[in-house]
Design an enzyme around this catalytic site. Structure first.
Site, PDB file in Angstrom:
ATOM      1  N   HIS A 194      -0.743 -17.214  30.386  1.00 55.81           N
ATOM      2  CA  HIS A 194      -0.875 -17.549  28.963  1.00 55.81           C
ATOM      3  C   HIS A 194      -1.637 -18.854  28.722  1.00 55.81           C
ATOM      4  CE1 HIS A 194       3.239 -19.311  29.665  1.00 55.81           C
ATOM      5  NE2 HIS A 194       2.498 -20.337  29.329  1.00 55.81           N
ATOM      6  N   ARG A 301      -1.789 -11.288  18.943  1.00 52.89           N
ATOM      7  CA  ARG A 301      -0.530 -11.358  19.705  1.00 52.89           C
ATOM      8  C   ARG A 301       0.516 -12.083  18.854  1.00 52.89           C
ATOM      9  NH1 ARG A 301      -4.490 -12.600  23.955  1.00 52.89           N
ATOM     10  NH2 ARG A 301      -4.117 -11.291  25.773  1.00 52.89           N
ATOM     11  N   GLU A 436      -0.946  -0.309  29.190  1.00 50.90           N
ATOM     12  CA  GLU A 436      -0.900  -1.412  30.158  1.00 50.90           C
ATOM     13  C   GLU A 436       0.140  -1.174  31.250  1.00 50.90           C
ATOM     14  OE1 GLU A 436      -0.222  -5.052  27.949  1.00 50.90           O
ATOM     15  OE2 GLU A 436       1.285  -4.123  26.690  1.00 50.90           O
ATOM     16  N   ASP A 460      -2.049  -6.736  32.087  1.00 48.83           N
ATOM     17  CA  ASP A 460      -0.820  -6.158  32.627  1.00 48.83           C
ATOM     18  C   ASP A 460      -1.100  -4.930  33.477  1.00 48.83           C
ATOM     19  OD1 ASP A 460       1.431  -7.762  31.922  1.00 48.83           O
ATOM     20  OD2 ASP A 460       0.925  -7.335  29.844  1.00 48.83           O
ATOM     21  N   CYS A 507      -8.713  -4.528  25.519  1.00 49.18           N
ATOM     22  CA  CYS A 507      -8.491  -5.874  24.978  1.00 49.18           C
ATOM     23  C   CYS A 507      -7.963  -6.866  26.014  1.00 49.18           C
ATOM     24  CB  CYS A 507      -7.556  -5.823  23.769  1.00 49.18           C
ATOM     25  SG  CYS A 507      -5.905  -5.268  24.178  1.00 49.18           S
TER      26      CYS A 507
HETATM   27  C1  PEP Z   1      -2.963  -7.301  28.482  1.00 52.20           C
HETATM   28  O1  PEP Z   1      -1.918  -7.150  29.109  1.00 52.20           O
HETATM   29  O2  PEP Z   1      -4.094  -7.062  28.954  1.00 52.20           O
HETATM   30  C2  PEP Z   1      -2.933  -7.816  27.102  1.00 52.20           C
HETATM   31  C3  PEP Z   1      -4.028  -7.863  26.372  1.00 52.20           C
HETATM   32  O3  PEP Z   1      -1.747  -8.272  26.625  1.00 52.20           O
HETATM   33  P1  PEP Z   1      -1.103  -9.696  27.039  1.00 52.20           P
HETATM   34  O4  PEP Z   1      -2.155 -10.488  27.747  1.00 52.20           O
HETATM   35  O5  PEP Z   1      -0.649 -10.320  25.789  1.00 52.20           O
HETATM   36  O6  PEP Z   1       0.034  -9.290  27.930  1.00 52.20           O
HETATM   37 MG    MG Z   2      -0.051  -7.180  28.097  1.00 54.97          MG
END
Ligand code: PEP
Ligand code: MG
Length: 589
Positions: A194, A301, A436, A460, A507
């Site tokens: 993150h 998000r 994912e 993910d 994404c």
């Molecule tokens: C992902 O998992 O690619 C995604 C876009 O969601 P996050 O990064 O918020 O888990």
């Molecule tokens: Mg994700």
């Protein structure tokens, strides 16, 4: 003397600034000598006693509040924390340390706490190892009271601050962004953790995953942070500064040139359009995003809205935020993702079990469906806001059809309640899921009959397909989006989507890396959502290529079965086609 450190390139270009080192507690702690007489020492210890007492009182209050609607089991951890504050061992260690060092109490207390936490972390016993973060977190509460200041205070006399920390939480990143921090350097993290994603979305240079970097840098050190290749230079010499200044100027010129593409449509030379949308994490980014630099928001998000506070945002608060974004981007679409709570995103006021594997545990749609009130509040706010433009709703971490059916039920309940109150909303609000989990790919032909769209979350998907922790720097080099298993999965998704007429986008961070642009187009993707700063670079690849280029690349890559071979092929091919980006492609091998 200048020193170089290499980490993982997280985000952005090159930043020049001065270090502000956060200790494990993520607080800036001043260090200064005190007078060497017993009275002064006593006064320092008294300051600590007062801070300990204040912390205990705060915890007692919190406990009373939580007891109103939580079980004793859930509030039990507060009693344990209070016991820790009374531990005579801590006080004894602090007294011994202050008498031997004659340093200020804040510094001494932090040293003692970190020492205890380090010893616990090194223990062979799992139980003790797991207590180390608790010690840091209690210490942090006391330090806050001891310093009598906000946690994220940056000393006023440090110009162009660059924050160096073990790691940073999403709320900390937002706070630091507001304080105009120039760059981040952290000890842990990977390309899709993150810290990295948020820094990228906020356009802040970041280098992550440099072990023990907080021990090598001192507050006030001059730093160069190169987010493009992941280097950090401490106290750079004049020649090094000139070199990096030159490189930064080059990047700046290049970005300016790419800026000219803004007016241009994102399409291949043969006229095939590839939509480029922005990912958004926090409201603050809205100031950076507009209809000139993207064609919508492909992923908002929303869990970050829940993180920087003491309780969930109300339906009205959420409605106002969603409406503002939807209105600003109208007529472009805004895909609002329902909270993906759990994993490493846990608002402190929500309930959790202690999980051995939080990323495989109570996360995403599982967490949301077991907190129906929170979920309904959010869905209602999204429905209400949908009336004001082109909104879509998306659900994270879905792994089976039962979850989708339960989602439909909740959606219907929320819609019925709004209709009953006569509140307008878009009754045809498009509903999609993130793909994912490997399970959602295996079931995609069935899922396709139920939802309006899917968006592939490669961060993910890679983590769960390759069994590689996305936030773990130790295995970061293995976290590879062009692994043949991932390419095959992406192909399967786009094949099913084409067969079923299912709208698909991508994404995850993979979409924002220009190295993958042609590959993804060749695999069938025509819509990609990414951090805002990636859009011009990716667009540059698109407008200078043909569909044939992309399809050839995907076809050849799919024929290779070794990760190394795919990597080599894609790099060579992209360097051949875009020689001006050679440096970028080589550095990111
Ligand atoms: C992902 O998992 O690619 C995604 C876009 O969601 P996050 O990064 O918020 O888990
Ligand atoms: Mg994700």
């Amino acid at each position: 003397m200048e020193r170089f450190f290499k980490g993982i390139p997280g985000s952005g270009r090159i930043a020049f600034g001065n270090a502000v080192v956060f200790h494990k507690s993520n607080i800036f702690i001043p260090r200064y000598g005190i007078e060497q007489d017993p009275k002064t020492v006593e006064q320092e210890i008294e300051k600590l006693e007062a801070a300990l007492m204040k912390t205990k009182n705060e915890l007692e209050e919190l406990k009373l509040e939580l007891q109103k609607d939580h079980s004793p089991l859930e509030t039990g951890y507060i009693d344990t924390t209070i016991l820790m504050l009374d531990d005579p061992l801590i006080k004894e260690k602090v007294s011994n340390h202050i008498i031997s060092s004659y340093l200020n109490i804040e510094w001494v207390f932090n040293e003692v706490i970190e020492d205890i936490a380090d010893k616990l972390s090194a223990s062979d016993d799992n139980y003790f190892r797991e207590r180390a973060p608790d010690v840091i977190s209690v210490g942090r509460k006391v330090l806050k009271n001891l310093l009598g200041s906000e946690e994220f205070d940056i000393p006023n006399d440090v110009e162009n601050p660059v924050v160096v920390a073990h790691t940073l939480s999403p709320p900390e990143i937002v706070n630091l962004y507001k304080k105009n921090v120039k760059a981040f350097v952290t000890e842990i993290g990977g390309k899709t953790s993150h810290v990295t994603i948020m820094a990228r979305d906020l356009k802040i240079p970041a280098v992550v995953g440099i072990e023990d970097i907080t021990k090598h840098i001192t507050t006030g050190d001059s730093l160069i942070v190169d987010g493009t290749i992941g280097t950090v230079v401490i106290n750079p010499e004049r020649d090094t500064i000139s070199l990096y200044t030159y490189r930064e100027e080059k990047y700046e010129q290049y970005e300016k040139k790419l800026g000219e593409l803004e007016e241009k449509k994102s399409e291949l030379k043969d006229g095939v359009e590839v939509l480029l949308l922005a990912n958004m994490d926090v409201e603050e980014e809205l100031a950076l995003i507009d209809k000139r630099n993207c064609t919508g928001i492909g992923l908002f998000r929303t869990e970050y809205l829940f993180l920087n506070r003491n309780q969930s945002p109300t339906a009205q608060e959420q409605f106002l935020i969603y409406r503002e974004i939807i209105k600003k981007l109208n007529p472009y679409e805004v895909t609002i993702r329902v909270i993906d709570i759990g994993g490493d995103k846990k608002p402190p006021y929500m309930d959790y079990y202690e999980e051995k594997n939080p990323f495989l545990g109570w996360r995403g749609i599982r967490y949301a469906l077991s907190h129906k009130e929170i979920l309904k509040t959010q869905i209602t706010a999204i429905l209400k806001a949908s009336y004001f433009g082109n909104a879509r709703i998306m659900f994270p971490m879905v792994s089976d059809i039962d979850e989708i059916e339960e989602i439909f039920k909740v959606m219907e309940e929320c819609k019925a309640a709004l209709s009953k109150q006569g509140v307008p909303y878009n009754s045809d609000l498009p509903l999609g899921i993130m793909v994912e989990t490997p399970s959602s790919i295996i079931l995609l032909d069935r899922i396709a009959d139920l939802v309006d769209f899917v968006s592939v979350g490669t961060n993910d998907l890679i983590q769960y397909t390759l069994a590689i922790d996305r936030g773990n720097g130790m295995v970061a080099s293995e976290f590879d989006p062009i692994h043949p298993a991932i390419l095959r999965s992406l192909k399967r998704i786009s094949d099913i989507a084409a067969e079923k007429g299912l709208e698909t986008s991508i994404c995850g961070e993979m979409a924002g890396d220009p190295l993958n642009t042609l590959l993804l187009i060749g695999l069938g993707y025509r819509k990609m959502s990414m951090s805002l700063m990636s859009i011009p670079v990716v667009k540059n690849i698109i407008v200078n290529s043909t569909l044939g280029d992309a399809e050839t690349m995907a076809k050849n890559a799919l024929e290779l079965s070794s990760k190394k071979k795919v990597g080599r092929y894609i790099h060579e091919e992209m360097i051949r086609r875009f020689s001006s980006m050679e440096d970028y492609f080589r550095q990111n091998v």
